[in-house]
Design an enzyme around this catalytic site. Structure first.
Site, PDB file in Angstrom:
ATOM      1  CD  GLU A  79      -3.018  -0.905   0.035  1.00 13.48           C
ATOM      2  OE1 GLU A  79      -3.312   0.667  -0.598  1.00 13.48           O
ATOM      3  OE2 GLU A  79      -3.628  -1.795  -0.842  1.00 13.48           O
ATOM      4  CB  CYS A 137     -13.169   4.523 -14.077  1.00 13.79           C
ATOM      5  SG  CYS A 137     -13.722   6.310 -14.052  1.00 13.79           S
TER       6      CYS A 137
HETATM    7  S1  SF4 Z   1     -19.162   4.940 -16.761  1.00 11.12           S
HETATM    8 FE1  SF4 Z   1     -18.443   6.478 -15.442  1.00 11.12          FE
HETATM    9  S2  SF4 Z   1     -17.608   5.333 -13.606  1.00 11.12           S
HETATM   10 FE2  SF4 Z   1     -17.709   3.832 -15.538  1.00 11.12          FE
HETATM   11  S3  SF4 Z   1     -15.904   4.149 -16.803  1.00 11.12           S
HETATM   12 FE3  SF4 Z   1     -17.383   5.657 -17.547  1.00 11.12          FE
HETATM   13  S4  SF4 Z   1     -16.871   7.442 -16.423  1.00 11.12           S
HETATM   14 FE4  SF4 Z   1     -16.057   5.748 -15.315  1.00 11.12          FE
END
Ligand code: SF4
Length: 358
Positions: free
Chosen positions: A39, A194
């Site tokens: 971590e 993301c």
């Molecule tokens: S839908 Fe929203 S949370 Fe999912 S990858 Fe796209 S931006 Fe990120």
């Protein structure tokens, strides 16, 4: 919120089981020591970069006793190249606290772990969750990005009020069970799907509830901190050589490369002889300025210009102190040297023949 919370967690956990990371080296055992080391390494370093450092580190320091018994120099040597060296100094301090004051046992709650040097609130929660199955919310950089996008939270995610809002949200979303898979899912989603640039929304389990996606705001969220303009700086480092040896100096604990061994620095090329006589009692010839290298830091482009100084006479023996030492090319590997200096030495030592001491 409990209905929403359940659904959010279910989606993440389901995704984590199928697509998340399960084979990282620190995931093999529920050992707080191994999880703590990982971590801390992951605080400012990507997983792919951290893994080889982690494996080498754990081979040398397999447990808290080994780490606490080692000198800071030795620990720094195994950290060299990872950057952000305050992490390493804190790691060593924490190892000593846990080994000597806590009988070698890590605290079990996030609140207690949060008291240790270098263990912030999110790191403490991650250690408690992954080591002891505790129920605690994490909020590292990846998680901040996922939450800011999914819930369309504007503003700098590291500023006080926005960070408080994100912490409150992270707490509210935390499921009552399977917290380990949920937390790993959040971290993995931020790292794999993301991502900061070009998030892969079509692969995301949260795509139907993500506000940033719905409103076309994924590129704007989270808001980027206004970075100060990048500065440039030139430094002059000196390869001080006698017959076989090279002079290394220890850098001050604070500042860039704090506590690492490096080459002596001088303010100006024409100061070399005076500086080396004054600081180390050395007389010699500063005879060549070699081509330098540029090292990029977050806020700084550092141009490192090496100068060769051949020792002709040393005032008395070449002394070793806590702050400077003489090393041979072969023993350089025993010292924690910043990565760009190490790179520079590798090429320059071959090009620059040794000097002679009178
Ligand atoms: S839908 Fe929203 S949370 Fe999912 S990858 Fe796209 S931006 Fe990120």
């Amino acid at each position: 919120m409990s209905e929403k919370r359940l659904k959010f967690a279910e989606l993440l956990i389901g995704w984590q089981r199928k697509h998340g990371r399960h084979d990282l080296p620190w995931q093999k055992r529920r050992d707080p020591y191994l999880i703590w080391v990982s971590e801390i390494m992951l605080q400012q370093t990507q997983v792919a970069t951290a893994v080889p450092f982690y494996l080498r580190f754990i081979r040398r320091f397999p447990n808290i006793a080994a780490l606490a018994s080692a000198s800071l120099d030795e620990v720094m040597k195994h950290w060299a190249g990872l950057g952000y060296y305050a992490r390493c100094r804190n790691l060593h301090s924490t190892a000593n606290i846990v080994f000597r004051d806590l009988d070698g046992l890590f605290p079990r709650t996030a609140e207690q772990l949060n008291q240790l040097p270098g263990v912030g609130r999110s790191t403490a929660a991650a250690i408690a969750v992954f080591s002891y199955g505790a129920r605690a919310a994490i909020l590292d950089a990846n998680v901040k990005r996922v939450l800011a996008r999914c819930f369309a939270i504007e503003g700098n995610v590291n500023s006080g009020p926005v960070a408080s809002r994100l912490w409150a949200l992270a707490e509210r979303l935390l499921p009552l069970a399977k917290v380990e898979e949920y937390s790993q899912g959040l971290m993995d989603l931020g790292a794999i799907v993301c991502t900061r640039a070009k998030p892969k929304c079509k692969m995301c389990p949260l795509q139907n509830r993500c506000r940033a996606r719905r409103t076309g705001m994924t590129a704007e969220l989270p808001a980027r901190k206004a970075l100060p303009a990048k500065r440039s700086r030139e430094i002059h480092v000196v390869l001080v050589r006698d017959k076989k040896n090279l002079l290394l100096v220890k850098r001050p604990a604070a500042g860039i490369w704090g506590g690492l061994w490096s080459l002596p620095e001088v303010a100006h090329v024409h100061d070399v002889s005076d500086e080396l006589r004054r600081r180390f009692g050395l007389t010699g010839d500063a005879d060549s300025v070699l081509s330098g290298i540029t090292h990029e830091l977050t806020h700084l482009s550092l141009h490192i210009v090496p100068i060769v100084f051949r020792v002709v006479r040393a005032n008395g023996k070449l002394k070793q102190t806590q702050q400077h030492t003489w090393v041979t090319a072969d023993s350089l590997g025993n010292f924690a040297v910043p990565a760009p200096i190490s790179k520079l030495l590798k090429t320059q030592l071959q090009q620059s023949p040794a000097g002679h001491t009178g």
